[in-house]
Design a protein around this motif. Structure first.
Motif, mmCIF file in Angstrom:
data_model
loop_
_atom_site.group_PDB
_atom_site.id
_atom_site.type_symbol
_atom_site.label_atom_id
_atom_site.label_comp_id
_atom_site.label_asym_id
_atom_site.label_seq_id
_atom_site.Cartn_x
_atom_site.Cartn_y
_atom_site.Cartn_z
ATOM 1 N N UNK A 15 0.823 -1.208 0.000
ATOM 2 C CA UNK A 15 0.000 0.000 0.000
ATOM 3 C C UNK A 15 0.860 1.262 0.000
ATOM 4 N N UNK A 16 0.504 2.178 -0.903
ATOM 5 C CA UNK A 16 1.219 3.441 -0.972
ATOM 6 C C UNK A 16 1.136 4.042 -2.361
ATOM 7 N N UNK A 17 1.907 5.085 -2.564
ATOM 8 C CA UNK A 17 1.888 5.852 -3.809
ATOM 9 C C UNK A 17 3.271 5.801 -4.439
ATOM 10 N N UNK A 18 3.319 5.453 -5.721
ATOM 11 C CA UNK A 18 4.575 5.343 -6.450
ATOM 12 C C UNK A 18 4.551 6.386 -7.559
ATOM 13 N N UNK A 19 5.479 7.321 -7.506
ATOM 14 C CA UNK A 19 5.505 8.357 -8.529
ATOM 15 C C UNK A 19 6.074 7.792 -9.821
ATOM 16 N N UNK A 20 5.349 8.002 -10.919
ATOM 17 C CA UNK A 20 5.774 7.520 -12.232
ATOM 18 C C UNK A 20 5.961 8.675 -13.206
ATOM 19 N N UNK A 21 6.029 9.891 -12.692
ATOM 20 C CA UNK A 21 6.137 11.079 -13.545
ATOM 21 C C UNK A 21 7.342 11.011 -14.476
ATOM 22 N N UNK A 22 8.507 10.634 -13.968
ATOM 23 C CA UNK A 22 9.716 10.604 -14.790
ATOM 24 C C UNK A 22 9.558 9.640 -15.966
ATOM 25 N N UNK A 23 8.981 8.464 -15.720
ATOM 26 C CA UNK A 23 8.776 7.487 -16.795
ATOM 27 C C UNK A 23 7.779 8.016 -17.825
ATOM 28 N N UNK A 24 6.741 8.700 -17.361
ATOM 29 C CA UNK A 24 5.746 9.275 -18.264
ATOM 30 C C UNK A 24 6.391 10.357 -19.127
ATOM 31 N N UNK A 31 8.929 10.092 -28.097
ATOM 32 C CA UNK A 31 8.035 9.916 -29.250
ATOM 33 C C UNK A 31 8.168 11.026 -30.285
ATOM 34 N N UNK A 32 8.693 12.181 -29.902
ATOM 35 C CA UNK A 32 8.816 13.286 -30.848
ATOM 36 C C UNK A 32 7.485 13.922 -31.225
ATOM 37 N N UNK A 33 6.448 13.658 -30.464
ATOM 38 C CA UNK A 33 5.145 14.272 -30.719
ATOM 39 C C UNK A 33 5.091 15.581 -29.943
ATOM 40 N N UNK A 34 4.900 16.681 -30.643
ATOM 41 C CA UNK A 34 4.946 18.012 -30.022
ATOM 42 C C UNK A 34 3.629 18.423 -29.375
ATOM 43 N N UNK A 35 2.519 17.984 -29.956
ATOM 44 C CA UNK A 35 1.217 18.374 -29.435
ATOM 45 C C UNK A 35 0.260 17.199 -29.553
ATOM 46 N N UNK A 36 -0.427 16.886 -28.449
ATOM 47 C CA UNK A 36 -1.344 15.760 -28.499
ATOM 48 C C UNK A 36 -1.985 15.497 -27.161
ATOM 49 N N UNK A 37 -2.392 14.252 -26.987
ATOM 50 C CA UNK A 37 -3.059 13.843 -25.762
ATOM 51 C C UNK A 37 -2.480 12.510 -25.304
ATOM 52 N N UNK A 38 -2.083 12.465 -24.050
ATOM 53 C CA UNK A 38 -1.552 11.253 -23.441
ATOM 54 C C UNK A 38 -2.628 10.636 -22.562
ATOM 55 N N UNK A 99 -7.781 5.942 -15.104
ATOM 56 C CA UNK A 99 -7.395 6.564 -16.367
ATOM 57 C C UNK A 99 -7.186 8.057 -16.183
ATOM 58 N N UNK A 100 -6.081 8.544 -16.757
ATOM 59 C CA UNK A 100 -5.787 9.972 -16.775
ATOM 60 C C UNK A 100 -5.643 10.420 -18.221
ATOM 61 N N UNK A 101 -6.087 11.620 -18.532
ATOM 62 C CA UNK A 101 -5.858 12.254 -19.832
ATOM 63 C C UNK A 101 -5.025 13.495 -19.571
ATOM 64 N N UNK A 102 -3.833 13.540 -20.154
ATOM 65 C CA UNK A 102 -2.918 14.654 -19.915
ATOM 66 C C UNK A 102 -2.554 15.280 -21.255
ATOM 67 N N UNK A 103 -2.823 16.569 -21.436
ATOM 68 C CA UNK A 103 -2.427 17.234 -22.678
ATOM 69 C C UNK A 103 -0.903 17.221 -22.827
ATOM 70 N N UNK A 104 -0.458 17.193 -24.065
ATOM 71 C CA UNK A 104 0.966 17.292 -24.389
ATOM 72 C C UNK A 104 1.144 18.526 -25.258
ATOM 73 N N UNK A 110 1.616 18.339 -19.959
ATOM 74 C CA UNK A 110 1.312 19.624 -19.328
ATOM 75 C C UNK A 110 0.919 19.353 -17.877
ATOM 76 N N UNK A 111 1.913 19.418 -17.009
ATOM 77 C CA UNK A 111 1.697 19.233 -15.575
ATOM 78 C C UNK A 111 2.104 20.514 -14.862
ATOM 79 N N UNK A 112 1.414 20.832 -13.780
ATOM 80 C CA UNK A 112 1.754 22.005 -12.993
ATOM 81 C C UNK A 112 3.070 21.810 -12.260
ATOM 82 N N UNK A 113 3.577 22.887 -11.716
ATOM 83 C CA UNK A 113 4.875 22.882 -11.030
ATOM 84 C C UNK A 113 4.981 21.778 -9.988
ATOM 85 N N UNK A 114 3.956 21.577 -9.205
ATOM 86 C CA UNK A 114 4.009 20.606 -8.116
ATOM 87 C C UNK A 114 3.213 19.336 -8.418
ATOM 88 N N UNK A 115 2.783 19.150 -9.653
ATOM 89 C CA UNK A 115 1.991 17.973 -9.983
ATOM 90 C C UNK A 115 2.867 16.801 -10.404
#
Length: 138
Positions: A15-24, A31-38, A99-104, A110-115
Motif C-alpha cells: 500500500x502506498x503511492x509510487x511516482x511515475x512522472x519521470x517514466x511518463x 516519441x517526438x510528438x509536439x502536441x497531443x493527448x496522453x 485513467x488519466x488524460x494529460x495534454x501534451x 502539461x503538468x503544474x509545477x508541483x503535480x
C-alpha cells in the motif's frame, strides 16, 4: 497524426503511492510528438492513478490516511476472497481513477509545477502493476 504506446511495469512494496512522472515524461519525450493527448491507463481493479502534489510527502500520507478512513479494512465486507484488504482496495480504486488524460504541448506532458503522476497501490502486499501509456498527436 501519429500514435505511440508503451506498457510500463511498476513494482510496488504494498500500500502506498509510487511516482511515475519521470517514466511518463521520458516516454512522451522519446516519441517526438509536439502536441497531443496522453492517456495513462491502469490495468487493475485494486490499484489506481492520480495526479497529486509531489513536493511534500505529507500530502500523500494524509491522502492515504483519508482513503483508509473512507474504506477501512475489516470483516464487514462480503468480498474478501484475497484477504481483509481485498474489498477496501476495490473501494479505494473507485474513489480515485484508473485513467488519466494529460495534454501534451511542446513535446511534454502539461503538468503544474508541483503535480506528479502516481500509481496508487491499494493492496497491503507487493505487486507488479501494469500502466499503459498511449500518446496521440503530431
Amino acid at each position: 497524426m501519429r500514435q505511440a504506446s508503451h506498457r510500463l511495469e511498476v513494482p510496488t512494496r504494498g500500500r502506498g503511492f509510487i511516482e511515475i512522472t519521470a517514466a511518463v515524461r521520458r516516454f512522451v519525450a522519446e516519441q517526438g510528438i509536439r502536441e497531443g493527448l496522453l492517456t495513462v491507463w491502469c490495468r487493475h481493479t485494486s490499484a489506481s492513478l492520480i495526479v497529486q502534489e509531489n513536493a511534500s510527502p505529507d500530502v500523500l500520507q494524509d491522502l492515504g490516511a483519508f482513503l483508509a478512513r473512507l474504506a477501512p479494512e475489516g470483516p464487514h465486507y462480503r468480498h474478501d476472497d484475497e484477504g481483509p484488504d481485498d474489498m477496501p482496495a476495490h473501494l479505494r480504486m473507485v474513489l480515485t481513477q484508473v485513467q488519466l488524460s494529460i495534454p501534451v504541448l511542446e513535446g511534454a506532458p502539461v503538468l503544474g509545477t508541483w503535480q506528479g503522476v502516481f500509481l496508487c497501490e491499494h493492496r497491503a502486499a507487493p505487486h507488479r502493476r501494469e500502466v499503459v501509456l498511449h500518446l496521440i498527436g503530431q
